[in-house]
Design an enzyme around this catalytic site. Structure first.
Site, PDB file in Angstrom:
ATOM      1  N   THR A  10       0.827  -1.207   0.000  1.00 46.52           N
ATOM      2  CA  THR A  10       0.000   0.000   0.000  1.00 46.52           C
ATOM      3  C   THR A  10       0.857   1.250   0.000  1.00 46.52           C
ATOM      4  O   THR A  10       2.047   1.215   0.328  1.00 46.52           O
ATOM      5  CB  THR A  10      -0.905   0.063   1.240  1.00 46.52           C
ATOM      6  OG1 THR A  10      -0.108   0.400   2.393  1.00 46.52           O
ATOM      7  CG2 THR A  10      -1.635  -1.235   1.476  1.00 46.52           C
ATOM      8  N   ASP A  11       0.245   2.359  -0.366  1.00 47.93           N
ATOM      9  CA  ASP A  11       0.899   3.646  -0.162  1.00 47.93           C
ATOM     10  C   ASP A  11       0.976   3.913   1.335  1.00 47.93           C
ATOM     11  O   ASP A  11       0.383   3.196   2.156  1.00 47.93           O
ATOM     12  CB  ASP A  11       0.144   4.744  -0.911  1.00 47.93           C
ATOM     13  CG  ASP A  11       1.068   5.826  -1.432  1.00 47.93           C
ATOM     14  OD1 ASP A  11       2.107   6.087  -0.791  1.00 47.93           O
ATOM     15  OD2 ASP A  11       0.772   6.412  -2.486  1.00 47.93           O
ATOM     16  N   TRP A  12       1.660   4.969   1.701  1.00 53.15           N
ATOM     17  CA  TRP A  12       2.068   5.167   3.087  1.00 53.15           C
ATOM     18  C   TRP A  12       0.944   5.764   3.950  1.00 53.15           C
ATOM     19  O   TRP A  12       0.321   6.762   3.599  1.00 53.15           O
ATOM     20  CB  TRP A  12       3.290   6.069   3.119  1.00 53.15           C
ATOM     21  CG  TRP A  12       4.602   5.346   3.151  1.00 53.15           C
ATOM     22  CD1 TRP A  12       5.677   5.681   3.912  1.00 53.15           C
ATOM     23  CD2 TRP A  12       4.998   4.193   2.401  1.00 53.15           C
ATOM     24  NE1 TRP A  12       6.713   4.794   3.684  1.00 53.15           N
ATOM     25  CE2 TRP A  12       6.317   3.873   2.772  1.00 53.15           C
ATOM     26  CE3 TRP A  12       4.352   3.370   1.475  1.00 53.15           C
ATOM     27  CZ2 TRP A  12       7.007   2.781   2.254  1.00 53.15           C
ATOM     28  CZ3 TRP A  12       5.030   2.288   0.934  1.00 53.15           C
ATOM     29  CH2 TRP A  12       6.346   1.995   1.326  1.00 53.15           C
TER      30      TRP A  12
END
Length: 632
Positions: free
Chosen positions: A328-330
């Site tokens: 996932t993105d952060w």
């Protein structure tokens, strides 16, 4: 003529091959099968706590002298040793760094701590891009000690796969020298919404160009397949992060929506298809939340892509058959802070869920790893509650371990600290980056030189560029020390033969937390003061204007006033001046169109490339210097 490679299989299943083509049969195991066996064996021996640790990739800070940070740091996280040895985390995203030698020393300390964990799983260090000019800790870092090249837009402007692969190969060597073995790039997004803040990290608006450059980038970093010489790449942001509503970025709640009024979502997946074919090690979905999107007649759930089972399991894993790592993105799960300022999770569409429920939804969507998170207890709690099975964890853990084995980290995770500094920023790397800075410059206007002016010394070509050496120049935004290599620098425009002005694409400064201030969004129009300044200069003397295009600036008045207009995507003063004075040819072509007005942008579809009415310059436009007539 060589003999065919013979293969025999013994009754116990051992495979023998004539490996040296000399008639001697030796035991052989296909490397891919060997990795699969090693992965399966290790997964079977890991505790659930170790498995949970593998599924997290938090940010980590490095001390100024290469020491481990053992306090909360600026992000309010956990000490590095605690993450390594108590939570069994072994993927880290490194942020600001000291010199190459210090970073290499820090990396080796981290690996030594990892050896003390129950199964000694080596650490994978990752980074956002750090070879260009942008310095935004939420997206990219300025080059510092590394060689410096244009932003990806510059490679899109050149569309030269060989050059892009060479760039990535040099990046790979510099990363490996300091222990970075995973790149949180390249970016496959398309620059279809002119106002979007992250276009400089893309290859532009054209999906075919982006696909070619992505494949070349992956070859340079990874080779034909992951090996001990590779840096593993994460291609982002699936299924394409460009079509942002009003051009706002989904790092922030007001930019959470992605919209597709042009019904052009499939176009944004095109570059990813090239990345899949090139063997990208991992894929990252974006923060954005699709609104009103239908794929194959089915409405896609309106939640952020990292939570979106329709997108991750349905399209990425189902339609494309992708079985690599999905990270996932952060910061999708847990609320955090930036230097003491609250920063909520980017949990778009699922803001009402608890952190535990968000984590469960991400796993159910088909993701393997939580970017920017460090609370492994979330996954452990889901397993203990029977919400997520340990077998489901095993699927993700196997994918993550496979990459570590293929990178050879289990054989030798350490780097040579003494040699690190000498293998970063080498003279030949810096020179290669400089040449691409020159080549990517895009010439948009080259009006005829005024009769009798110093710049009229053009061999009869009837154009302002290249400028003649030795002329008098007035500078605005250009270093006098660099210009003096070619010309006499004067203090007033009245003394000058030519004025040279450097500008940056305009943006609307935001007043939120400091991360928000780093994203350049909003209006693309130059303010009245800048337009007046350029117009007055142009009235007094032939004026060269260069604009740093991190986004497609709206500049009809400036283009009309200037005698010469160039664009760059990350080029030093020296690189620009060498082109203006004819040492190098401008080879770039616009990687996106330049709109003629804000109204045209607002009327366009953000998911459709180059969709504004009557653009000032079309995508692909770029002039070259005319050839000097040869004497008969």
């Amino acid at each position: 003529m060589t003999k065919p490679l013979r293969t025999l299989t013994s009754p116990d299943g051992t495979v023998f091959r004539d490996l040296n083509n000399n008639g001697t049969m030796e035991p052989y195991e296909n490397p891919k099968l060997a990795v699969a066996k090693r992965v399966a064996d290790l997964v079977s021996r890991l505790s659930v706590e170790e498995k949970a640790g593998l599924m997290f990739q938090p940010m980590v800070e490095v001390g100024p002298h290469g020491e481990l940070i053992e306090d909360a740091g600026m992000f309010g996280g956990k000490p590095t040793s605690h993450l390594l040895q108590e939570r069994f985390v072994n993927h880290f995203n490194v942020l600001s760094i000291p010199g190459p030698g210090e970073l290499a020393g820090w990396h080796n300390q981290v690996q030594q701590r990892a050896e003390q964990t129950p199964h000694g799983i080596p650490v994978t260090i990752s980074t956002d891009p750090r070879h260009s000019f942008t310095d935004n800790m939420g997206a990219s870092f300025a080059a510092g000690a590394f060689s410096q090249w244009p932003e990806p837009l510059g490679f899109g402007a050149l569309d030269d796969a060989e050059t892009t692969e060479h760039f990535a190969d040099i990046c790979r060597k510099e990363y490996r020298a300091v222990g970075i073995r995973a790149a949180l790039h390249p970016t496959a997004d398309l620059a279809t919404e002119p106002r979007w803040a992250r276009q400089s990290g893309t290859f532009g608006a054209d999906a075919a160009v982006a696909g070619r450059q992505l494949a070349a980038m992956l070859r340079g970093f990874q080779g034909s397949g992951l090996s001990a010489e590779s840096v593993a790449c994460t291609t982002k942001h699936f299924p394409g992060g460009g079509p942002q509503k009003d051009g706002e970025d989904p790092h922030f709640d007001y930019g959470r929506e992605q919209v597709y009024p042009g019904s052009n979502e499939a176009y944004h997946r095109g570059p990813f298809e090239a990345a899949f074919a090139a063997g990208t090690s991992a894929v990252m979905p974006y923060y954005g939340m699709p609104v009103g999107l239908e794929v194959n007649g089915k409405k896609v759930e309106e939640v952020g892509f990292g939570f979106n089972k329709d997108v991750i399991t349905g399209i990425l894993r189902g339609h494309y058959g992708y079985d690599g790592v999905v990270c996932t993105d952060w910061g999708l799960v847990s609320d955090g802070n930036l230097a003491g300022i609250p920063f909520p999770a980017r949990a778009w569409g699922v803001e009402h869920l608890t952190a535990s429920e968000r984590a469960a939804k991400i796993i159910d969507a088909g993701c393997d790893q939580f970017g920017g998170e460090n609370d492994t207890g979330l996954v452990l709690g889901l397993v203990r509650a029977g919400i997520v099975s340990e077998a489901r964890l095993d699927e993700s853990v196997a994918r993550l371990l496979k990459v570590k084995f293929e990178l050879g980290l289990f054989e030798d995770p350490f780097v040579n600290e003494a040699e690190a500094a000498g293998n970063v920023g080498r003279a030949e790397y810096i020179e290669a980056g400089f040449r691409v800075q020159q080549r990517s410059i895009t010439l948009l206007k080259n009006a005829p030189a005024a009769a009798g002016s110093a710049s009229d010394n053009d061999g009869g070509r009837g154009q302002s560029l290249p400028l003649a050496t030795g002329i008098k120049v007035f500078l605005d935004g250009v270093a006098a020390a660099e210009a003096s290599r070619y010309a006499t620098v004067v203090e007033t425009v009245e003394e000058a033969d030519v004025a040279i002005v450097r500008l940056r694409t305009p943006f609307e400064p935001r007043t939120g937390n400091f991360l928000e201030q780093l994203f350049h969004a909003g209006s693309l129009e130059f303010d009245a003061a800048t337009i007046s300044k350029v117009s007055k200069l142009a009235d007094a003397v032939p004026t060269v204007v260069d604009v740093y295009l991190e986004r497609p600036a709206v500049m009809p008045e400036i283009a009309a006033a200037a005698s010469v207009l160039t664009a760059n995507y990350g080029s030093s003063d020296r690189a620009l001046l060498s082109v203006l004075f004819g040492e190098a040819q401008p080879e770039g072509s616009l990687p996106f169109e330049l709109p003629s007005s804000t109204a045209a942008i607002e009327a366009a579809s953000p998911d459709v490339p180059n969709d504004t009415a009557a653009p000032l310059f079309e995508c692909g436009f770029g002039l070259r210097y005319a050839a000097v007539p040869q004497e008969l």
